[in-house]
Design a protein around this motif. Structure first.
Motif, PDB file in Angstrom:
ATOM      1  N   ILE A  40       0.789  -1.288  -0.237  1.00 21.61           N
ATOM      2  CA  ILE A  40       0.096  -0.079   0.132  1.00 21.61           C
ATOM      3  C   ILE A  40       0.961   1.286   0.096  1.00 21.61           C
ATOM      4  N   LEU A  41       2.057   1.229   0.614  1.00 23.61           N
ATOM      5  CA  LEU A  41       2.903   2.270   0.461  1.00 23.61           C
ATOM      6  C   LEU A  41       3.588   2.744  -0.787  1.00 23.61           C
ATOM      7  N   GLN A  42       3.494   1.750  -1.778  1.00 23.95           N
ATOM      8  CA  GLN A  42       3.817   2.447  -3.148  1.00 23.95           C
ATOM      9  C   GLN A  42       2.840   2.814  -3.781  1.00 23.95           C
ATOM     10  N   LYS A  43       1.441   2.261  -3.434  1.00 17.37           N
ATOM     11  CA  LYS A  43       0.259   2.911  -4.230  1.00 17.37           C
ATOM     12  C   LYS A  43      -0.102   4.219  -3.624  1.00 17.37           C
ATOM     13  N   PHE A  44       0.251   4.490  -2.394  1.00 14.52           N
ATOM     14  CA  PHE A  44       0.045   5.801  -1.764  1.00 14.52           C
ATOM     15  C   PHE A  44       1.021   6.466  -1.242  1.00 14.52           C
ATOM     16  N   PRO A  45       2.177   6.948  -1.948  1.00 14.37           N
ATOM     17  CA  PRO A  45       3.211   7.417  -1.496  1.00 14.37           C
ATOM     18  C   PRO A  45       3.107   8.407  -0.421  1.00 14.37           C
TER      19      PRO A  45
END
Length: 95
Positions: A40-45
């Protein structure tokens, strides 16, 4: 048995949609490990785990807390406005 996997969900909500990502992690994983495993951290930086609060089923928790099978890990966005200040302003405006 220490390498058994559990399933958890990682949830993040924006004003217009909500994303829930199921992920399998080893038992005794932390909230932080599950968040990283979800991607999720890659989808929502814009998510900064040092700034955003996290919780399990609506209860605030620390990143190093252990999770259990079928837990829902939630990443909370910061509030845009202070709810108490808004209530005070509405009360004043009514007078």
């Amino acid at each position: 048995m220490d390498d058994a996997l559990i399933t958890v969900e990682v949830a993040y909500a924006l004003s217009d949609n909500q994303l829930i990502i199921p992920v399998q992690v080893p038992q005794q994983s932390s909230i932080e490990a599950a968040i990283h495993a979800s991607g999720i951290l890659q989808k929502f930086p814009e998510i900064d785990l040092n700034m955003h609060k996290v919780g399990v089923f609506g209860k605030i928790a620390k990143l190093n807390a252990h999770i259990r099978h079928l837990d829902r890990i939630e990443i909370y966005r910061p509030l845009i406005a202070d709810p108490k200040a808004l209530r005070r302003k509405r009360a004043t405006d009514k007078k």
